[in-house]
Motif scaffolding. Structure first.
Motif, PDB file in Angstrom:
ATOM      1  N   ILE A 286      41.384 -14.328  27.713  1.00  0.00           N
ATOM      2  CA  ILE A 286      41.780 -14.301  26.299  1.00  0.00           C
ATOM      3  C   ILE A 286      41.027 -13.177  25.586  1.00  0.00           C
TER       4      ILE A 286
ATOM      5  N   ASP B 190      42.897 -10.302  23.546  1.00  0.00           N
ATOM      6  CA  ASP B 190      43.050 -10.998  22.257  1.00  0.00           C
ATOM      7  C   ASP B 190      43.884 -10.237  21.226  1.00  0.00           C
ATOM      8  N   ARG B 191      44.100  -8.952  21.454  1.00  0.00           N
ATOM      9  CA  ARG B 191      44.951  -8.168  20.572  1.00  0.00           C
ATOM     10  C   ARG B 191      46.328  -8.790  20.399  1.00  0.00           C
TER      11      ARG B 191
ATOM     12  N   ILE C 243      47.243 -11.890  20.511  1.00  0.00           N
ATOM     13  CA  ILE C 243      47.232 -13.037  19.585  1.00  0.00           C
ATOM     14  C   ILE C 243      47.120 -12.539  18.138  1.00  0.00           C
ATOM     15  N   HIS C 244      46.200 -11.601  17.896  1.00  0.00           N
ATOM     16  CA  HIS C 244      46.038 -11.074  16.527  1.00  0.00           C
ATOM     17  C   HIS C 244      47.339 -10.452  16.023  1.00  0.00           C
ATOM     18  N   LYS C 245      48.007  -9.744  16.927  1.00  0.00           N
ATOM     19  CA  LYS C 245      49.248  -9.054  16.572  1.00  0.00           C
ATOM     20  C   LYS C 245      50.332 -10.063  16.190  1.00  0.00           C
TER      21      LYS C 245
ATOM     22  N   LEU D 237      51.839 -10.773  12.450  1.00  0.00           N
ATOM     23  CA  LEU D 237      53.243 -10.470  12.146  1.00  0.00           C
ATOM     24  C   LEU D 237      54.080 -11.694  11.794  1.00  0.00           C
TER      25      LEU D 237
ATOM     26  N   TYR E 181      46.988 -19.265  14.792  1.00  0.00           N
ATOM     27  CA  TYR E 181      45.969 -18.754  15.707  1.00  0.00           C
ATOM     28  C   TYR E 181      45.439 -19.875  16.614  1.00  0.00           C
ATOM     29  N   GLN E 182      45.097 -21.013  15.992  1.00  0.00           N
ATOM     30  CA  GLN E 182      44.559 -22.139  16.766  1.00  0.00           C
ATOM     31  C   GLN E 182      45.631 -22.748  17.675  1.00  0.00           C
TER      32      GLN E 182
ATOM     33  N   LEU F 240      46.189 -20.522  20.753  1.00  0.00           N
ATOM     34  CA  LEU F 240      45.125 -20.697  21.751  1.00  0.00           C
ATOM     35  C   LEU F 240      45.283 -22.025  22.491  1.00  0.00           C
TER      36      LEU F 240
ATOM     37  N   VAL G 137      53.994 -17.054  25.580  1.00  0.00           N
ATOM     38  CA  VAL G 137      53.495 -18.259  24.915  1.00  0.00           C
ATOM     39  C   VAL G 137      53.288 -17.999  23.422  1.00  0.00           C
TER      40      VAL G 137
ATOM     41  N   LEU H  43      54.634 -15.798  21.426  1.00  0.00           N
ATOM     42  CA  LEU H  43      55.898 -15.636  20.690  1.00  0.00           C
ATOM     43  C   LEU H  43      56.642 -16.959  20.573  1.00  0.00           C
TER      44      LEU H  43
ATOM     45  N   ALA I 116      54.897 -18.830  17.883  1.00  0.00           N
ATOM     46  CA  ALA I 116      55.158 -18.217  16.565  1.00  0.00           C
ATOM     47  C   ALA I 116      56.574 -18.518  16.075  1.00  0.00           C
TER      48      ALA I 116
ATOM     49  N   PHE J  58      44.529  -4.970  14.392  1.00  0.00           N
ATOM     50  CA  PHE J  58      44.481  -5.974  15.457  1.00  0.00           C
ATOM     51  C   PHE J  58      43.317  -5.755  16.411  1.00  0.00           C
TER      52      PHE J  58
ATOM     53  N   ILE K 260      37.863 -12.179  19.684  1.00  0.00           N
ATOM     54  CA  ILE K 260      37.781 -13.633  19.548  1.00  0.00           C
ATOM     55  C   ILE K 260      36.503 -14.116  20.227  1.00  0.00           C
TER      56      ILE K 260
ATOM     57  N   ALA L 141      39.332 -24.245  19.424  1.00  0.00           N
ATOM     58  CA  ALA L 141      40.796 -24.337  19.303  1.00  0.00           C
ATOM     59  C   ALA L 141      41.416 -25.190  20.406  1.00  0.00           C
TER      60      ALA L 141
ATOM     61  N   ILE M 149      54.637 -24.494  27.960  1.00  0.00           N
ATOM     62  CA  ILE M 149      55.602 -23.403  27.837  1.00  0.00           C
ATOM     63  C   ILE M 149      55.764 -22.665  29.164  1.00  0.00           C
TER      64      ILE M 149
END
Lengths: 163, 203
Positions: free
Chosen positions: A11, A15-16, A18-20, A24, A36-37, A40, A63, A65, A68, B15, B19, B27, B101
């Motif tokens: 992760i 991690d980029r 997830i941030h991305k 968005l 975010y949580q 993860l 996962v 997407l 989200a 970005f 983390i 989490a 998933i």
């Protein structure tokens, strides 16, 4: 089987993504934190489905997407599907860099288009995007072309609004 | 403007956080807030109530083992609730597997939508079966204990009025539950349907 330590390492290395996705797809601080949580957590739950012959970043994208697109926002987003009124936006974007305008433009796309263009800009080939999203490669080709046209058009409109 | 170049700048600027291990650990120990998790929790609570009623019906039957009518009534009730239990338990299992998933994003959205719709439908079916059984048992139990037969119960004006009232109440509760589900899940279902349509649309 991926253990806790390996999961944390993977992760942190990626991690980029997830941030991305969070950036968005969520708008408020509260929604961002929740998404975010949840991302993860779902990554951790689904990691048992991860097959090592595939790339972990692709798995992560799938996962993230999925979470989200199924995410229930607490705050109702003010829908602005197109940047129709350049003057209205000029006040907020006049001092913004091109990349910030790109960010806002992508955020204003419909959610599925946002997903396709993000994957494309992250260097995924159309066939890979099709594998991640479940669309056909032809459909992805056409979609990317249209989304890019739309982004360029919005940029021109904003530029034109200043002149 | 070069979109790819601007995207790289955007990545660097927006970005580029890291983390922390503690954040990840925190989490993964949280409870999920997804719609599937919410439905799973709701179905879990319903399953517990069904088990409670099955045990209650069996208990009542055991204490009145000499009364054939009570045994028959409790038997039918237990069977109805057992069918409900199996139905809800299967749905619960499906929701557990939907939580993991796998496959494409489109597959994920489709199974998510299917699971939500199916869980709500099963809840509705069980509501239509389970509530009347529960009400009939509650309503006629006392009369049966006093030695009345089914036709005695149905012949009384008071009983008939009460039955009509219960039927109306069941219908109203069903309508209210439908409204509540629409409020809670309607928007989410529409959103998933739209996204699936978007991904499936042939350009």
């Amino acid at each position: 089987m991926i253990d806790e330590n390996e999961f944390v390492k993977l992760i942190q290395e990626n991690d980029r993504i997830i941030h991305k996705v969070v950036g968005l797809y969520a708008d408020t601080k509260e929604d961002k934190k929740d998404l975010y949580q949840e991302t993860l957590l779902q990554l951790w739950k689904s990691v048992k489905n991860f097959r090592r012959e595939a790339s972990f970043t692709t798995f992560m994208y799938k996962v993230a997407l999925n979470v989200a697109l199924s995410f229930n926002k607490k705050s109702k987003r003010i829908q602005t599907t197109t940047l129709d009124n350049a003057n209205e936006l000029s006040a907020s974007i006049s001092d913004k860099e091109d990349y910030e305008i790109l960010y806002l433009t992508i955020k204003n796309l419909i959610e599925t288009d946002r997903m396709i263009i993000t994957l494309h800009l992250d260097g995924y080939k159309n066939i890979e995007i099709a594998e991640i999203t479940g669309m056909t490669t032809n459909n992805v080709n056409v979609k990317i072309h249209r989304i890019k046209e739309k982004i360029t058009h919005e940029f021109k409109k904003i530029d034109h609004g200043y002149q | 403007m070069d979109i790819n170049k601007q995207w790289q700048k955007l990545e660097q600027a927006n970005f580029n956080q890291t983390i922390k291990k503690e954040e990840i650990m925190k989490a993964i120990q949280l409870e999920s807030t997804s719609t599937i998790a919410e439905l799973k929790k709701r179905l879990g609570q319903k399953i517990n109530w069904v088990i409670f009623f099955i045990l209650l019906f069996i208990g009542v039957a055991a204490f009145n083992y000499t009364n054939t009518l009570i045994i028959a009534l409790m038997g039918v009730s237990t069977l109805t609730y057992l069918v409900g239990y199996i139905m809800l338990k299967q749905e619960h299992r499906k929701l557990v597997s939907t939580e993991l998933i796998d496959g494409t994003v489109l597959d994920g959205l489709k199974s998510n939508l299917k699971a939500i719709k199916s869980a709500l439908a099963k809840e509705r079916i069980f509501g239509l079966l389970g509530f009347p059984v529960m009400m009939i048992v509650g309503f006629s139990f006392n009369s049966f204990l006093k030695g009345s037969t089914i036709s005695d119960v149905l012949e009384s004006q008071y009983n008939l009025t009460t039955i009509i009232f219960f039927v109306a109440l069941v219908l109203f509760l069903g309508f209210a539950a439908e409204k509540m589900n629409k409020m809670a899940f309607g928007e989410h279902i529409t959103k998933l349907e739209t996204q699936i349509r978007e991904l499936e649309r042939i350009s």
